[in-house]
Each structure stands twice: as C-alpha cells, then as structure tokens.
Design an enzyme around this catalytic site. Structure first.
Site, PDB file in Angstrom:
ATOM      1  N   TYR A 211       0.845  -1.205   0.000  1.00  0.00           N
ATOM      2  CA  TYR A 211       0.000   0.000   0.000  1.00  0.00           C
ATOM      3  C   TYR A 211       0.874   1.246   0.000  1.00  0.00           C
ATOM      4  O   TYR A 211       1.822   1.352   0.779  1.00  0.00           O
ATOM      5  CB  TYR A 211      -0.905   0.022   1.253  1.00  0.00           C
ATOM      6  CG  TYR A 211      -1.902  -1.117   1.247  1.00  0.00           C
ATOM      7  CD1 TYR A 211      -3.116  -1.004   0.562  1.00  0.00           C
ATOM      8  CD2 TYR A 211      -1.608  -2.321   1.860  1.00  0.00           C
ATOM      9  CE1 TYR A 211      -4.018  -2.074   0.517  1.00  0.00           C
ATOM     10  CE2 TYR A 211      -2.497  -3.387   1.818  1.00  0.00           C
ATOM     11  CZ  TYR A 211      -3.701  -3.261   1.145  1.00  0.00           C
ATOM     12  OH  TYR A 211      -4.578  -4.319   1.090  1.00  0.00           O
ATOM     13  N   SER A 212       0.503   2.205  -0.858  1.00  0.00           N
ATOM     14  CA  SER A 212       1.222   3.490  -0.884  1.00  0.00           C
ATOM     15  C   SER A 212       0.943   4.272   0.383  1.00  0.00           C
ATOM     16  O   SER A 212      -0.177   4.251   0.895  1.00  0.00           O
ATOM     17  CB  SER A 212       0.740   4.344  -2.055  1.00  0.00           C
ATOM     18  OG  SER A 212       1.290   3.885  -3.231  1.00  0.00           O
ATOM     19  N   CYS A 380      -0.402   7.741 -10.880  1.00  0.00           N
ATOM     20  CA  CYS A 380      -0.672   6.583 -10.019  1.00  0.00           C
ATOM     21  C   CYS A 380      -2.154   6.226 -10.076  1.00  0.00           C
ATOM     22  O   CYS A 380      -3.022   7.096  -9.937  1.00  0.00           O
ATOM     23  CB  CYS A 380      -0.249   6.896  -8.578  1.00  0.00           C
ATOM     24  SG  CYS A 380      -0.292   5.453  -7.501  1.00  0.00           S
ATOM     25  N   GLU A 420       3.146   4.671 -11.633  1.00  0.00           N
ATOM     26  CA  GLU A 420       2.863   3.474 -10.823  1.00  0.00           C
ATOM     27  C   GLU A 420       1.406   3.119 -11.045  1.00  0.00           C
ATOM     28  O   GLU A 420       0.508   3.789 -10.495  1.00  0.00           O
ATOM     29  CB  GLU A 420       3.131   3.786  -9.356  1.00  0.00           C
ATOM     30  CG  GLU A 420       3.822   2.659  -8.621  1.00  0.00           C
ATOM     31  CD  GLU A 420       4.375   3.124  -7.295  1.00  0.00           C
ATOM     32  OE1 GLU A 420       5.600   3.346  -7.227  1.00  0.00           O
ATOM     33  OE2 GLU A 420       3.594   3.303  -6.351  1.00  0.00           O
ATOM     34  N   TYR A 422      -1.702  -0.095 -11.561  1.00  0.00           N
ATOM     35  CA  TYR A 422      -1.982  -1.480 -11.143  1.00  0.00           C
ATOM     36  C   TYR A 422      -3.328  -1.933 -11.671  1.00  0.00           C
ATOM     37  O   TYR A 422      -4.116  -1.110 -12.112  1.00  0.00           O
ATOM     38  CB  TYR A 422      -1.955  -1.567  -9.619  1.00  0.00           C
ATOM     39  CG  TYR A 422      -2.542  -0.379  -8.900  1.00  0.00           C
ATOM     40  CD1 TYR A 422      -3.922  -0.265  -8.715  1.00  0.00           C
ATOM     41  CD2 TYR A 422      -1.723   0.674  -8.460  1.00  0.00           C
ATOM     42  CE1 TYR A 422      -4.459   0.832  -8.066  1.00  0.00           C
ATOM     43  CE2 TYR A 422      -2.256   1.771  -7.801  1.00  0.00           C
ATOM     44  CZ  TYR A 422      -3.629   1.848  -7.611  1.00  0.00           C
ATOM     45  OH  TYR A 422      -4.157   2.950  -6.975  1.00  0.00           O
TER      46      TYR A 422
END
Ligand code: A2P
Length: 422
Positions: A211-212, A380, A420, A422
């Site tokens: 987790y960021s 992100c 980044e 996902y």
C-alpha cells in the site's frame, strides 16, 4: 597431464523470496517473459533471462536485484525456485574457487545492479517503460527493506476513517498506523507491506500486500511516529465477479487499538523533488491518490514556512464526487496553492470525463510546466489510464511545438516522470 577445461560460470538472476512482496511488477515489466510465479514465489527462468535489467528499477523492494554465481550447467531450475523460502548460498565448488572461471558477459547488469540498490546513478542508461528508473535529482535518500517477512514491525491502528461517501459502493478508508518507539522512516511516494493474518488453502501464511503511504515524512500527525495508507475494500475480482480481497477487507475492518504486522518501507524512485521551487504535476485515479496526498501535504506544511514556492497541479479521476477519496479536505486547499482538476466519469447529468481529457484541455498550462526542469510528473492509479495519460502529455508537448519522444526521453533520464499503475 591434461589441463581442466575452464568451468563456465553464470551470474544467475534470482528473486529473494524473503523480501519479495509478490506485487507482480517484475513479471509485468519483463520484456522477454522470463519471470513467472506460482502461489509461493516469483521466479526467473535462467534460459530466457538476458540480464536486460528492465525489471530491476521498478521493483519496490529490491528483491529482484540478486545475482548468484552458479556453474552454467547447474543453474537453479524453476522447480527449485518455486519451493524456496530463502535464496541459496553460492554453490560450493564456486565458493571453493577450484574451477577456473569464464564469467559470462554480465558486466552491464552487475554495474547497474550495484547502482540500482539506492536508485541513483543510472544516468545515461537507456530506460524502458513509461517512467523514470531514477528518482528526481533533489529527492531525499529513502530507507528501504528495514523490516521484512522475517522481522515485521507491529503497528497500532490509531484511526480508520471512510473517505468516500457513505451511500456509495466505493468503501475507501484512510487508516492511520502508529509505530510507537520503533523507527520507521519513510518518504512520500514510498509504500509499505501489510501481512494479513491467516494462511492460504495450502496452509502457507498470506503474503504481504503493498500500500502506498498517504502521509508525509514527518507523520500523519506532524512529529508523531505514525503514517497513513489509503485502502479500498475489494469486493469483486478483475472480471467483476464477487470476491472478498483478503488484505483490504482485513484492513478496512480494523478498529482503533488493533495491531498489524508491517514490512518495508519500499520504493526508491517514485519520490518527490526536495527543493523549494519544484513543480509537481500529479495524475491519479481512486486510491492512486495516496502518494499525491502525501506529497501535497508535505508541500503544504513546507509552504507555511515559505520552504515550498513551486506549483502543484492535480488531475484526479473518480466515478463521482462522492466516490472521490478525500474530496472534502482537497476542496479546502487554497486555489493559489494547488490547481485541482477533477475528472468525474459517472456523475449524473454530466459528460464522462477521464484525467487524460482534462490534461488535454489544460495542455497549455501542462506544457509550460513540462518545459521547466523543475517540474516532476507522477501518475498513479488504474493501469488502463497509463496509455491515455501519455497520449495527453504528448498532445500537450506537440501543442507547445515540441517533439514528445524528446521531451519524454528527457523526463525519464532526469528522473522527472514516475508511473505506478496497477
Ligand atoms: P469509469 O467510470 O469508466 O470506470 P475506479 O473507481 O474503478 O477506481 O476508477 C476510478 C476512475 O478511473 C473512474 O472514473 C474510472 O472511470 C476511471 N477510469 C477507468 N478506466 C480509465 C482509463 N482507461 N483511463 C482513465 N480513467 C479511467
């Protein structure tokens, strides 16, 4: 007496299972499909890996950056790697130095491997992927891997707040973890791993989930030894079928004073510039807002002491205003501090907008920021937005009369574009 033929030695590329957090970044990045995984480990096929190094900088933990000398005909097969709980020691006959060595040409890999440990010193190395392989030049130096699966740190939940509207399906939470007297130094843009309790169907403890961090380096609450993460409760799999995310549901259900096992910190490139007149363009969707919140809050605290004078520009995508995490606090930030552009895709009575649409609309302003070497860009969120965002940045560069391939290459080699997804 016959001379022994020199043994051929290979520096075998291996992934450290003790540090790997199974985030899939390496497998996604590998251009030759040498990396695969099972439910236990991520592994590298020595017969395919060409030491191109594309996977090394994006790895948040550095688990990917392991090179063990083996006799070329005794490279560790995938079956062995799948079963490992730790990396093996170097093979005995190599340790003993009884063979003459013919080292395969891995010098480029070895050089880069050494420098990539801290994410710096890769200038001039051709980069792959959309983003930079190095941190911005003024970024502070990050700590990584202080705590691993073998020595996690226990943190206490001191807050768990919903940051999306109650009446929506999007349950996104702001969770604050306190580390008491344990040192856990972080920088904005880094991430942590959470070890959910329990075991998978084959009895193995669950792997860590990444987790960021959503808070700045000096703590969610300044000068407290705590940090925050932004967690979306996962209730569907990628195909939209009902599925309960193991770690996200565990985290979203945590109560104050519960404890969690944490590893990390991770990440040494997605870091913010550390100089007062830096400009930051932030592009995110959903929980991709976590690092943007961390950076924005860092700048806000610095600007109160006149230690940050740059410009912030945010492009933030969500389905609706109520599903946009941190909407309230975001709207309370002064307009002369941050230029906020919200792209809402399912707001009743309004046209569908994605972040890339707004970047195109603001192309002139984006371009004038892009032109400055003081500007860094962070992307992100959903993987799907990556292509559209890059196209929109290209559009902005073209509109400004510049060649995007040149602008893009400069951003990458200067550590100014970080992606980044996902
Ligand atoms: P959409 O309404 O089309 O799903 P999520 O809530 O799933 O995390 O998504 C966050 C936002 O990102 C939503 O507005 C979603 O729009 C949007 N989105 C989905 N796909 C893309 C894409 N390819 N590019 C940009 N934004 C996207």
């Amino acid at each position: 007496m016959n001379a022994l033929a020199p043994a051929k030695i290979l520096k075998q590329h291996l992934i450290d299972p003790e540090i790997c957090i199974r985030c899939n970044t390496c497998e996604e990045t590998c251009p030759v499909d040498a990396i695969s995984h099972d439910s236990n480990n991520y592994v590298v096929d020595a017969s395919i890996c060409n030491h191109c190094m594309a996977c090394v900088p994006p790895c948040p933990t550095g688990a990917i950056d392991n090179w063990i000398k083996v006799l070329a005909d005794k490279a560790y097969p995938l079956e062995d790697q799948f079963a490992w709980e730790a990396l093996p020691a170097e093979q005995a006959d190599i340790d003993a130095g009884t063979n003459e060595e013919t080292i395969e040409d891995t010098s480029a890999a070895a050089d880069e491997s050494a420098s990539s440990q801290d994410g710096f010193g890769l200038d001039g190395v051709p980069s792959t992927g959309a983003g930079s392989r190095i941190a911005p030049k003024s970024a502070a130096h990050p700590y990584v891997n202080l705590y691993t699966h073998k020595n996690p740190v226990t943190a206490t939940v001191v807050g768990n707040y919903r940051v999306t509207g109650d009446a929506t399906d999007s349950d996104i939470r702001h969770i604050v973890l306190d580390f008491a007297s344990t040192s856990f130094p972080i920088l904005e843009g880094q991430s942590i791993g959470i070890l959910p309790p329990g075991a998978d169907s084959s009895g193995r403890p669950y792997h860590a989930r990444q987790y960021s961090i959503a808070s700045p380096r000096d703590g969610e609450r300044p000068r407290y030894n705590n940090l925050s993460i932004t967690v979306k409760r996962v209730t569907n799999d990628y195909d939209g079928n009902p599925a309960q995310g193991i770690c996200s549901n565990y985290l979203c259900d945590l109560k104050k004073n519960d404890t969690v096992q944490v590893i990390g910190p991770f990440g040494n490139t997605f870091l913010m510039p550390n100089h007062a007149d830096a400009n930051i363009i932030m592009i995110c969707t959903g929980t991709g807002s976590a690092p943007m919140r961390a950076m924005t809050e860092r700048c806000r605290r610095l600007s109160k002491e006149m230690a940050f004078t740059g410009r912030l520009m945010l492009f933030f995508g969500a389905r609706t205003q109520r599903e946009l995490p941190y909407f309230g606090p975001l709207m309370s930030l002064p307009q002369n501090f941050i230029d906020i552009n919200l792209a809402l895709s399912r707001e009743h009575g309004r046209p569908k907008r994605y972040v890339q649409d707004l970047i195109k609309e603001r192309a002139d302003d984006v371009f004038s920021l892009l032109e400055s070497d003081n500007t860094c860009i962070y992307v992100c969120g959903l993987k799907g937005m990556e292509e559209g965002v890059l196209e929109a940045l290209e559009h902005a560069a073209r509109q400004g009369g510049k060649s995007w391939p040149e602008v893009h290459a400069r951003l990458k080699t200067q550590g100014r574009l970080h992606v980044e997804t996902y």
